[in-house]
Scaffold this active site. Structure first.
Site, PDB file in Angstrom:
ATOM      1  N   LEU A 208       0.830  -1.205   0.000  1.00 23.79           N
ATOM      2  CA  LEU A 208       0.000   0.000   0.000  1.00 23.79           C
ATOM      3  C   LEU A 208       0.867   1.258   0.000  1.00 23.79           C
ATOM      4  O   LEU A 208       0.650   2.189   0.767  1.00 23.79           O
ATOM      5  CB  LEU A 208      -0.945  -0.009   1.209  1.00 23.79           C
ATOM      6  CG  LEU A 208      -1.876  -1.220   1.287  1.00 23.79           C
ATOM      7  CD1 LEU A 208      -2.613  -1.243   2.625  1.00 23.79           C
ATOM      8  CD2 LEU A 208      -2.869  -1.211   0.133  1.00 23.79           C
TER       9      LEU A 208
ATOM     10  N   ASP B 206      -0.142  -4.223   4.396  1.00 22.69           N
ATOM     11  CA  ASP B 206       1.157  -3.586   4.238  1.00 22.69           C
ATOM     12  C   ASP B 206       1.914  -3.722   5.548  1.00 22.69           C
ATOM     13  O   ASP B 206       1.296  -3.814   6.626  1.00 22.69           O
ATOM     14  CB  ASP B 206       0.987  -2.100   3.882  1.00 22.69           C
ATOM     15  CG  ASP B 206       2.276  -1.459   3.383  1.00 22.69           C
ATOM     16  OD1 ASP B 206       2.449  -1.379   2.153  1.00 22.69           O
ATOM     17  OD2 ASP B 206       3.107  -1.060   4.226  1.00 22.69           O
TER      18      ASP B 206
ATOM     19  N   ASN C  88       6.602  -3.995 -10.942  1.00 26.49           N
ATOM     20  CA  ASN C  88       7.437  -3.878 -12.143  1.00 26.49           C
ATOM     21  C   ASN C  88       8.348  -5.084 -12.302  1.00 26.49           C
ATOM     22  O   ASN C  88       9.546  -4.937 -12.580  1.00 26.49           O
ATOM     23  CB  ASN C  88       8.266  -2.592 -12.087  1.00 26.49           C
ATOM     24  CG  ASN C  88       7.453  -1.361 -12.430  1.00 26.49           C
ATOM     25  OD1 ASN C  88       6.487  -1.429 -13.177  1.00 26.49           O
ATOM     26  ND2 ASN C  88       7.832  -0.230 -11.864  1.00 26.49           N
TER      27      ASN C  88
ATOM     28  N   LYS D  85       4.960  -3.141 -20.528  1.00 30.37           N
ATOM     29  CA  LYS D  85       5.262  -2.030 -19.605  1.00 30.37           C
ATOM     30  C   LYS D  85       6.750  -1.704 -19.634  1.00 30.37           C
ATOM     31  O   LYS D  85       7.161  -0.540 -19.529  1.00 30.37           O
ATOM     32  CB  LYS D  85       4.828  -2.410 -18.193  1.00 30.37           C
ATOM     33  CG  LYS D  85       5.183  -1.382 -17.112  1.00 30.37           C
ATOM     34  CD  LYS D  85       4.589  -0.023 -17.381  1.00 30.37           C
ATOM     35  CE  LYS D  85       4.597   0.894 -16.166  1.00 30.37           C
ATOM     36  NZ  LYS D  85       5.762   0.894 -15.332  1.00 30.37           N
TER      37      LYS D  85
ATOM     38  N   HIS E  18       7.340   0.319 -22.667  1.00 27.51           N
ATOM     39  CA  HIS E  18       6.770   1.640 -22.364  1.00 27.51           C
ATOM     40  C   HIS E  18       7.764   2.478 -21.568  1.00 27.51           C
ATOM     41  O   HIS E  18       8.001   3.650 -21.877  1.00 27.51           O
ATOM     42  CB  HIS E  18       5.466   1.451 -21.572  1.00 27.51           C
ATOM     43  CG  HIS E  18       4.962   2.671 -20.866  1.00 27.51           C
ATOM     44  ND1 HIS E  18       5.489   3.118 -19.662  1.00 27.51           N
ATOM     45  CD2 HIS E  18       3.967   3.547 -21.181  1.00 27.51           C
ATOM     46  CE1 HIS E  18       4.845   4.206 -19.273  1.00 27.51           C
ATOM     47  NE2 HIS E  18       3.929   4.484 -20.182  1.00 27.51           N
TER      48      HIS E  18
ATOM     49  N   GLU F  69       9.785   5.920 -22.424  1.00 29.73           N
ATOM     50  CA  GLU F  69       9.727   7.029 -21.467  1.00 29.73           C
ATOM     51  C   GLU F  69      11.128   7.581 -21.182  1.00 29.73           C
ATOM     52  O   GLU F  69      11.328   8.796 -21.118  1.00 29.73           O
ATOM     53  CB  GLU F  69       9.069   6.530 -20.185  1.00 29.73           C
ATOM     54  CG  GLU F  69       8.979   7.515 -19.051  1.00 29.73           C
ATOM     55  CD  GLU F  69       8.456   6.843 -17.792  1.00 29.73           C
ATOM     56  OE1 GLU F  69       9.206   6.764 -16.805  1.00 29.73           O
ATOM     57  OE2 GLU F  69       7.301   6.369 -17.806  1.00 29.73           O
TER      58      GLU F  69
END
Length: 294
Positions: free
Chosen positions: A8, A30, A86, A164, A167, A171
């Protein structure tokens, strides 16, 4: 729909709020007692009705593997795990195999939106079996931006995080281009207001983008970025993008250069530039600057 959410932090906490605002029931866990809803992952699993869905939003690598290992023992056949961090796509394949052996489904979700996702929604790139992905569609619909875009079932397990990763590689390159242009504008005497030049690009130009908007925000807060040190980390996905390009023989000169530029930012006194200066002095007699003694 019910969802367990592990992690979180800045993104996970905002995702919990956005999902609750959309009417979903979210049980969050969390390690930070100030934000968690339950005291342990055991309590999180016990609070959900079967078949359970648990979304993981923790750092890639060891932390994600630790959570997957625990969920593999706590969840039951028919449950589904989503990795929204990720993680590297190759880890997704390993996690899917580990959970599939226990009858547990796995979906990888590349998530983009950062701290603005609560308000604007999150772009979602998803990988996994159609049955599992379709089951999660109400969650994806709540998280994505309004309108027809911002969500894609990119392919099989690993496809979401691979998309991703690319992406983020793009970026890197876009940020580097804006940064180089900004430095050149700041360098010349003829341009009096670089910030307003950037602002003028926000409408009607082919380089307008959300990143450009954020650059203007940053310049509004610090006109010449004097408060910042020229140092930039990389999250790992830029490296993975370059490695994947090498593995697939795909030339990525721009993304690769932007990654190396970040490495250069971490050097107070670049050893490479010392050699360049020395060579220029040797072949052309160009002046060199001595290191200033303390």
């Amino acid at each position: 729909m019910q969802l367990g959410l592990i992690g979180l932090g800045k993104m996970g906490g905002n995702m919990r709020e956005r999902l609750r605002n959309a009417g979903h029931t979210v049980v969050g866990y969390d390690q930070n007692p100030e934000v968690t809803d339950v005291e342990s992952m055991v309590d999180l699993v016990d609070a959900l009705d079967a078949p359970r869905t648990v979304w993981v939003m923790v750092p890639a690598g060891g932390p994600t593997q630790h959570v997957i290992d625990q969920l593999a023992t706590l969840l039951k056949p028919g449950d589904v795990v989503v990795d929204g961090g990720n993680s590297r796509w190759t880890d997704d394949e390993k996690h899917a195999k580990q959970l599939h052996a226990r009858g547990i489904g796995f979906v990888d979700a590349g998530v983009s939106g950062g701290v603005w996702g609560l308000k604007n929604g999150y772009a979602l790139m998803v990988g996994g079996e159609k049955e599992c992905v379709d089951h999660l569609k109400p969650i994806f619909d709540a998280l994505k931006p309004e309108g027809p875009y911002g969500y894609v079932h990119a392919g099989k397990v690993g496809a979401g995080h691979f998309a991703k990763m690319v992406h983020n590689g793009i970026e890197y390159a876009m940020m580097q281009a804006y940064a180089e242009g900004w430095e050149l504008l700041e360098k010349v005497d003829s341009v009096d207001n670089v910030r307003e030049v950037f602002r003028s690009w926000q409408e009607g130009t082919v380089i307008r983008s959300w990143l450009l908007d954020l650059a203007v925000n940053a310049l509004d807060e610090d006109h010449h970025l004097d408060k910042l040190r020229g140092y930039a980390e990389d999250s790992g996905e830029g490296r993975w993008t370059v490695e994947a390009a090498i593995d697939n023989a795909v030339p990525l000169p721009t993304i690769t250069a932007s990654l190396f530029a970040r490495f250069a930012s971490r050097q107070e006194d670049s050893p490479q530039m010392k050699m360049v200066a020395a060579l220029r002095n040797q072949f052309g007699g160009h002046a060199v600057e001595a290191v200033k003694k303390a």
